[in-house]
Write a protein that holds these residues in place. Structure first.
Motif, short mmCIF file in Angstrom:
data_model
loop_
_atom_site.label_atom_id
_atom_site.label_comp_id
_atom_site.label_asym_id
_atom_site.label_seq_id
_atom_site.Cartn_x
_atom_site.Cartn_y
_atom_site.Cartn_z
N ASP B 172 0.98 -1.02 0.09
CA ASP B 172 0.15 0.10 0.14
C ASP B 172 1.20 1.19 0.27
OD1 ASP B 172 -1.88 2.19 0.82
OD2 ASP B 172 -2.66 1.30 2.54
N GLU B 173 1.15 2.30 -0.90
CA GLU B 173 1.88 3.00 -1.31
C GLU B 173 1.48 4.22 -0.29
OE1 GLU B 173 4.60 2.08 -3.24
OE2 GLU B 173 4.57 0.42 -4.37
N SER B 174 0.40 4.15 0.30
CA SER B 174 -0.13 5.44 0.15
C SER B 174 -0.13 5.66 2.36
CB SER B 174 -1.35 5.42 0.05
OG SER B 174 -2.33 4.97 0.59
N ARG B 175 0.27 4.63 2.05
CA ARG B 175 0.65 3.80 4.16
C ARG B 175 1.93 5.25 4.66
NH1 ARG B 175 3.04 -0.14 7.48
NH2 ARG B 175 1.56 0.37 8.63
N LYS B 176 1.64 5.48 5.70
CA LYS B 176 2.50 6.71 5.94
C LYS B 176 3.15 5.65 7.18
CE LYS B 176 0.90 10.38 4.77
NZ LYS B 176 0.36 9.71 3.24
N GLY B 177 4.60 5.89 6.88
CA GLY B 177 5.90 5.83 8.52
C GLY B 177 6.71 6.24 7.86
#
Ligand SMILES: Cc1cc2nc3c(=O)[nH]c(=O)nc-3n(C[C@H](O)[C@H](O)[C@H](O)COP(=O)(O)OP(=O)(O)OC[C@H]3O[C@@H](n4cnc5c(N)ncnc54)[C@H](O)[C@@H]3O)c2cc1C
Ligand SMILES: Nc1ncnc2c1ncn2[C@@H]1O[C@H](COP(=O)(O)O)[C@@H](O)[C@H]1O
Lengths: 266, 332
Positions: B172-177
């Motif tokens: 999921d490229e939109s995951r925040k980290g």
């Protein structure tokens, strides 16, 4: 060149799978009847690695085996292949260890032996397939280690090791003293010679108890474990095979292909 | 020291890309961390890491610590162990996972002994025990004949994970980290090994680990010539050829095609085992296959216990007819 090889006595890993049994009450494997134990196969490869170096430039090979009630004919096999000395760590207190307590006791025995340039272990013991004791001994002794060797050569105070990768190998040079773990790619261990067997029969192993290597019984064997074995079980196999039968083997081959197509596998 | 917290993942990269085993253990780590309501912390040590830290987040990491320096270009025990030792002391994780790879096999045990903690290698399953929050580590023992479940009270709890035993999450490229570049100083004189050369074997065609069809031969094939037939069949099925250990030991085929406990782990749709008895150490490498097809002249051979379809017969007579029919079927 002083070399030490750690050789573990294990139940024969190539005994027929059907003979493998577990006693659930004790979480232990029941030794199959009439199948003698063996030296863990990778440890025989490790003996072979040491012998190859001895062939080339001479040296002394000391074998260490740890356990309880070790079978003399089994633990003497490396001697009959050409190793020089056998040290047994033999006591009920040495039994039931994990990688921690086993590496600790073996490292203490190696310290007592004192002189070594190279220590060899198998990549993993064929009972618990743990694969840690070699690295553990090296860490305790503070020496470098190279794992998964398929070739070991010594020159100018260094070892040159070919280390197995999944798609090839690496060539690594390491300063001595060092510990090397050996994989089966090193090649088949040599057979014992008749002369070797006779020499081995005469040779008395040195037997050490925990106090001989200055360890407390609480640090070794089952008492020194850091891991707890919660459960030991045999995975269930579904075991429903459809045998494709026919009048001739060739016809069975044709039918098998048809059957695989029906099952949408090809 | 702070209370240990979080699931730490040792990330491996190949040419600046996250390796597939890393995505698998990130997936596993994510599940464990959600269960504990803690974070997934990926650590990537190497040189020129490319997009891999971002990908680690897409595959489930909350934080990625990177150590990017020329000294770490190639994995070496003496550089990576102290680097991990330092990062683990800074991060103080509860659980640390590695892939059971050429690196994980070397790094994890030496590190465990440096830290004074226990480790389970080659795990197939990892679960959090509901009472006590300990990590239950299930691994094959006795050459695959049995499984052991271990726990340990030493912190962190460390395990290496077998390849293909766990599934990655959908990236999921939109995951925040958060990506946290870190520095580790290593005195080069402390590195007692020198990597002189890496020799990669070139295999023509599809890689064994990635193939959806694998055709493997055993000792009963009898020599290198028989393997030519199996390779031909594998090629026809757009698959790869493998072997049990004896053909490798006898140099009928190259070492790197060995399937099993100490060889490759394969999980194809179809695994065709020809003249292989089905020793536990071999099955350890192929029992994850969806369908095992066995051809063996011994009706009692253990391989039939694992197989879905089988033929009892001499492969020299079965295989030419089988291969011919496959060819016809594929031709339509
Ligand atoms: C610690 C350890 C690790 C190991 N790791 C691995 C590993 O990673 N991979 C691995 O494969 N092995 C491994 N082994 C070896 C394993 O135990 C077995 O010895 C090996 O898998 C046997 O290979 P095989 O089935 O080809 O040979 P065998 O067991 O000799 O079987 C040959 C089979 O061929 C059949 N056969 C013979 N002729 C014909 C014919 N003309 N037509 C049809 N069938 C025929 C026979 O009936 C028999 O079933 C390991 C062993 C140990 C101890
Ligand atoms: N009880 C033992 N006696 C001698 N050597 C051992 C013993 N246990 C482990 N070893 C050595 O350590 C290697 C790795 O063992 P393990 O980490 O238990 O898989 C083995 O191949 C042996 O060389």
């Amino acid at each position: 060149m002083n070399m030490i090889v750690c050789c573990k006595q294990v139940l024969d890993p190539e005994a027929p799978p059907a003979s493998f049994k577990i006693d659930p009450a004790s979480n232990k494997v029941v030794p199959p009847p009439n199948v003698p134990p063996v030296i863990s196969p990778f440890d025989e490869n490790a003996v072979e690695a040491a012998l190859k170096i001895k062939d080339k430039q001479g040296g002394k090979i000391t074998i260490i085996s740890m356990g309880n009630n070790l079978t003399r004919d089994v633990v003497k096999k490396p001697l009959s292949m050409g190793a020089d000395e056998l040290v047994l760590l033999e006591d009920p207190a040495f039994e039931g260890g994990d990688s921690w307590s086993n590496a600790y006791a073996l490292a203490m025995a190696i310290k007592k032996i004192g002189q070594f340039d190279l220590i060899f272990c198998g990549r993993q013991a064929a009972d618990w397939d743990s694969g840690q004791v070699g690295s553990g001994i090296a860490e305790i002794l503070g020496i470098p280690n190279v794992t998964l060797a398929k070739k070991v050569e010594v020159a100018d105070g260094k070892a040159r090791v070919e280390r197995v990768l999944s798609d090839g190998y690496q060539v690594i040079e390491v300063t001595l003293p060092a510990l090397i773990t050996v994989s089966n790619e090193l090649g088949e261990p040599r057979y014992a010679t008749l002369k070797g067997i006779m020499a081995a029969a005469k040779k008395q192993p040195t037997v050490w108890k925990p106090s001989d290597i200055s360890v407390e019984p609480s640090q070794i064997g089952a008492a020194g474990r850091k891991t707890k074995l919660m459960k030991l079980f045999q995975p269930v196999r579904e075991g429903k095979c459809e045998i494709v039968e026919a009048d001739s083997p060739a016809e069975a081959g044709t039918k098998l292909a048809n059957r695989l197509r029906e099952a949408k596998l090809i | 020291m702070a209370e240990p917290k979080g699931v730490m993942i040792y990330g491996e990269t190949v040419d600046g890309k996250l390796s597939s085993i890393t995505t698998e253990i990130l997936g596993c780590g994510r599940k464990l961390a959600d269960n504990l309501q803690e974070e997934v912390i990926c650590v990537i040590i190497g040189n020129e890491l490319g997009e891999s830290p971002k990908k680690a987040i897409a595959y489930g990491a909350d934080k990625v610590f990177t150590v990017d320096a020329p000294l770490f270009k190639d994995y070496q025990t003496d550089s990576c162990v102290p680097a991990m030792d330092k990062l683990m002391k800074d991060i103080s994780p509860r659980i640390v996972l590695f892939g059971q790879t050429a690196i994980g096999r070397d790094l994890a045990p030496r590190l465990a002994f440096r830290l004074g903690v226990s480790l389970s290698m080659d795990c197939l399953e990892l679960n959090i025990n509901p009472n006590g929050k300990l990590l239950e580590q299930t691994k094959p023992v006795y050459g695959g004949n049995a499984r052991a479940v271990y726990t340990s009270e030493t912190m962190p709890q460390m395990a290496t994970v077998r390849q293909k035993a766990m599934s990655p999450l959908e990236p999921d490229e939109s995951r925040k980290g958060e990506i946290i570049p870190s520095k580790v100083e290593i005195d080069p004189s402390q590195i007692r090994t020198k990597l002189l050369e890496t020799v990669k074997e070139q295999v023509a065609g599809i890689k064994l680990e990635d193939a959806t069809v694998v055709v493997s031969g055993g000792r009963g094939i009898g020599g290198p010539d028989g393997f030519k037939q199996l390779e031909e069949l594998a090629k026809m099925l757009k698959g790869a050829a493998g072997a049990s250990r004896p053909p490798c030991d006898n140099k009928w085929v190259t070492d790197t095609v060995q399937v099993g406990l100490t060889g490759k782990i394969v999980t194809p749709e179809v695994y065709i085992a020809v003249a292989i008895s089905g020793a536990s150490q071999h099955l350890a490498g192929c029992s994850g296959s969806k369908n095992i097809i066995a051809i063996n002249k011994d009706p009692e051979a253990n391989i039939f216990k694992e197989a879905r379809f089988g033929v009892v017969g001499d492969w020299k007579q079965v295989m030419p007819a089988f291969t011919q029919r496959v060819k016809e079927l594929l031709a339509g």
